[in-house]
Write a protein that holds these residues in place. Structure first.
Motif, mmCIF file in Angstrom:
data_model
loop_
_atom_site.group_PDB
_atom_site.id
_atom_site.type_symbol
_atom_site.label_atom_id
_atom_site.label_comp_id
_atom_site.label_asym_id
_atom_site.label_seq_id
_atom_site.Cartn_x
_atom_site.Cartn_y
_atom_site.Cartn_z
ATOM 1 N N LEU A 93 93.370 7.677 40.595
ATOM 2 C CA LEU A 93 92.739 8.060 41.849
ATOM 3 C C LEU A 93 92.369 9.529 41.730
ATOM 4 C CD1 LEU A 93 95.202 6.428 44.390
ATOM 5 C CD2 LEU A 93 92.789 5.802 44.120
ATOM 6 N N VAL A 94 91.089 9.840 41.901
ATOM 7 C CA VAL A 94 90.612 11.204 41.707
ATOM 8 C C VAL A 94 90.000 11.704 43.008
ATOM 9 C CG1 VAL A 94 89.169 12.730 40.333
ATOM 10 C CG2 VAL A 94 90.150 10.666 39.293
ATOM 11 N N LEU A 95 90.612 12.739 43.573
ATOM 12 C CA LEU A 95 90.172 13.308 44.848
ATOM 13 C C LEU A 95 89.496 14.653 44.638
ATOM 14 C CD1 LEU A 95 93.316 12.578 47.026
ATOM 15 C CD2 LEU A 95 91.013 11.777 47.541
ATOM 16 N N HIS A 96 88.320 14.808 45.227
ATOM 17 C CA HIS A 96 87.664 16.110 45.265
ATOM 18 C C HIS A 96 87.552 16.498 46.735
ATOM 19 C CE1 HIS A 96 85.276 19.539 44.492
ATOM 20 N NE2 HIS A 96 84.827 19.169 43.323
ATOM 21 N N LEU A 97 88.231 17.559 47.120
ATOM 22 C CA LEU A 97 88.304 17.963 48.516
ATOM 23 C C LEU A 97 87.062 18.693 48.996
ATOM 24 C CD1 LEU A 97 92.012 19.167 48.593
ATOM 25 C CD2 LEU A 97 91.106 16.905 49.113
ATOM 26 N N MET A 98 86.250 19.162 48.056
ATOM 27 C CA MET A 98 85.055 19.939 48.406
ATOM 28 C C MET A 98 85.435 21.103 49.326
ATOM 29 S SD MET A 98 82.734 18.742 46.514
ATOM 30 C CE MET A 98 81.234 19.466 47.195
ATOM 31 N N ILE A 99 84.581 21.451 50.294
ATOM 32 C CA ILE A 99 84.820 22.656 51.088
ATOM 33 C C ILE A 99 85.883 22.443 52.160
ATOM 34 C CG2 ILE A 99 83.783 24.278 52.735
ATOM 35 C CD1 ILE A 99 81.155 23.975 51.205
ATOM 36 N N ALA A 100 85.800 21.321 52.880
ATOM 37 C CA ALA A 100 86.613 21.171 54.086
ATOM 38 C C ALA A 100 87.660 20.078 54.005
ATOM 39 C CB ALA A 100 85.697 20.918 55.290
ATOM 40 N N HIS A 110 87.355 8.767 43.752
ATOM 41 C CA HIS A 110 86.976 7.846 42.679
ATOM 42 C C HIS A 110 88.220 7.104 42.208
ATOM 43 C CE1 HIS A 110 83.684 10.775 42.532
ATOM 44 N NE2 HIS A 110 82.971 9.892 41.859
ATOM 45 N N LEU A 111 88.059 5.843 41.885
ATOM 46 C CA LEU A 111 89.095 5.106 41.168
ATOM 47 C C LEU A 111 88.530 4.736 39.810
ATOM 48 C CD1 LEU A 111 91.886 3.764 41.081
ATOM 49 C CD2 LEU A 111 90.828 1.686 41.991
ATOM 50 N N VAL A 112 89.135 5.283 38.747
ATOM 51 C CA VAL A 112 88.604 5.084 37.396
ATOM 52 C C VAL A 112 89.710 4.584 36.475
ATOM 53 C CG1 VAL A 112 86.838 6.865 37.693
ATOM 54 C CG2 VAL A 112 89.068 7.489 36.724
ATOM 55 N N GLU A 113 89.288 4.085 35.315
ATOM 56 C CA GLU A 113 90.220 3.554 34.333
ATOM 57 C C GLU A 113 90.289 4.431 33.090
ATOM 58 O OE1 GLU A 113 90.601 -1.049 34.139
ATOM 59 O OE2 GLU A 113 88.467 -0.618 34.386
ATOM 60 N N GLY A 114 91.506 4.743 32.669
ATOM 61 C CA GLY A 114 91.748 5.388 31.387
ATOM 62 C C GLY A 114 91.186 6.792 31.242
ATOM 63 N N LYS A 115 91.376 7.331 30.036
ATOM 64 C CA LYS A 115 90.905 8.681 29.743
ATOM 65 C C LYS A 115 89.389 8.775 29.784
ATOM 66 C CE LYS A 115 94.925 9.841 26.882
ATOM 67 N NZ LYS A 115 95.399 10.234 25.523
ATOM 68 N N GLY A 116 88.722 7.685 29.415
ATOM 69 C CA GLY A 116 87.267 7.682 29.459
ATOM 70 C C GLY A 116 86.749 7.845 30.872
ATOM 71 N N GLY A 117 87.408 7.197 31.836
ATOM 72 C CA GLY A 117 87.013 7.341 33.229
ATOM 73 C C GLY A 117 87.196 8.758 33.730
ATOM 74 N N LEU A 118 88.287 9.408 33.309
ATOM 75 C CA LEU A 118 88.504 10.808 33.690
ATOM 76 C C LEU A 118 87.474 11.731 33.049
ATOM 77 C CD1 LEU A 118 92.371 11.371 33.662
ATOM 78 C CD2 LEU A 118 90.850 11.209 35.630
ATOM 79 N N ARG A 119 87.174 11.488 31.783
ATOM 80 C CA ARG A 119 86.203 12.342 31.081
ATOM 81 C C ARG A 119 84.838 12.309 31.758
ATOM 82 N NH1 ARG A 119 88.706 10.569 26.237
ATOM 83 N NH2 ARG A 119 87.165 8.882 26.059
ATOM 84 N N ALA A 120 84.489 11.167 32.316
ATOM 85 C CA ALA A 120 83.194 11.047 32.979
ATOM 86 C C ALA A 120 83.097 11.936 34.218
ATOM 87 C CB ALA A 120 82.940 9.591 33.363
#
Length: 304
Positions: free
Chosen positions: A69-76, A128-138
């Motif tokens: 699970l990848v969170l980007h909080l951006m500005i607010a 984002h919900l991604v799989e594996g190291k490849g998903g993170l690299r993207a």
């Protein structure tokens, strides 16, 4: 926008609370938050948290079966934690009329609830919900970690293109996790103009900037860690008490007492000390200087 020191403290707080705990449910209140369709978000249900890491300005929660699970909080965007296990009552976004703060998502763990809110009306935060190291690299913009490199590597990346120092430091493809706030503090610490071009720096200036970058980031990580203690970091802001120049327009420079100045552009601004950083010269504010034309002051002394 939360930057490297803030994200570091968020991750440390999350490690204490959700590492080795099970994610029982993800509840999305905004259709705009989730930016991926495969794997489906329900795939995260019932998975244990096995790792947390920072990716630039993103918070990455590693789950079993190599899901992230990848969170980007951006500005607010901001995170909140409650030690409760009862499910939240509504699937609709909850708004506070005074601050226009919406709850965009809740993550129900076996020991508490992590929630994501975003102030204002624009929905910029992302999940984002991604799989594996490849998903993170993207999702990785590729910026290097200033705290993990030597001055030679730092200089090589900084001078790979001829940009202003402000732009170079905040470019996520060059440096990881540095944004508008801490770049102001780094440049003040280094006594360098935000508009100086990277390829015009002397070896001494490069070394000074490298040292200032590391010193500023480490100092603020330690300061935020001490201020937060065992609590969850609820007061995450780009304008910190104790910052030298960022958000301190017209306030005194803590080093020389000169009034802090700014350059405004779009939704951001750059703050700097004209005495310490630009040799007394005022940098042109794109909006005001265009209006005032010849009446625009050229030096700090002309401000009176």
């Amino acid at each position: 926008m939360p930057e490297l020191p803030d994200i570091t403290i968020y991750i440390e707080a999350l490690e204490k609370r959700i590492l080795n705990h099970t994610l029982e449910r993800v509840q999305l209140a905004s259709p705009f938050l989730l930016r991926t369709a495969t794997p489906p978000i329900v795939a995260a249900k019932g998975k244990q948290v096995v790792e947390l890491r920072r990716l630039g300005k993103r918070i990455c929660i590693g789950l079993e079966d190599e899901l992230w699970l990848v969170l980007h909080l951006m500005i607010a965007g901001r995170l909140h934690w409650k030690e409760e296990t009862a499910p939240t009552p509504s699937k609709k976004a909850k708004f506070s009329s005074s601050k226009l703060k919406a709850q965009l998502a809740t993550f129900q763990f076996d020991n508490g609830v992590l929630s994501l809110t975003e102030a204002g009306t624009q929905r910029r935060a992302s999940l984002h919900l991604v799989e594996g190291k490849g998903g993170l690299r993207a999702l990785d913009p590729g910026g290097i970690e200033v705290l993990d490199i030597d001055v030679a590597r730092f200089s090589q990346v900084l001078q790979s293109e001829n940009h202003t120092l402000k732009r170079a430091l905040t470019d996520p493809h060059s440096f990881s996790g540095i944004g508008n706030a801490y770049s102001d503090e780094i440049l003040w610490q280094a006594r360098l103009s935000p508009v100086k071009l990277t390829q015009r720096l002397s070896d001494e200036e490069l070394a000074r900037l490298y040292d200032a970058s590391r010193k500023t980031l480490v100092q603020w990580i330690e300061r935020l860690r001490e201020d937060t203690g065992d609590r969850f970091p609820e007061k995450v802001t780009a304008f910190r008490e104790g910052m030298a120049v960022h958000g301190r327009y017209k306030g005194p420079c803590p080093r020389c007492g000169t009034k802090v100045q700014r350059i405004r552009y779009a939704t951001n601004e750059t703050n700097y000390c004209p005495t310490c950083q630009t040799g007394g010269k005022l940098l042109a504010d794109r909006a005001l200087s265009r209006i005032l034309s010849d009446d625009w002051p050229k030096t700090a002394e002309e401000l009176g």
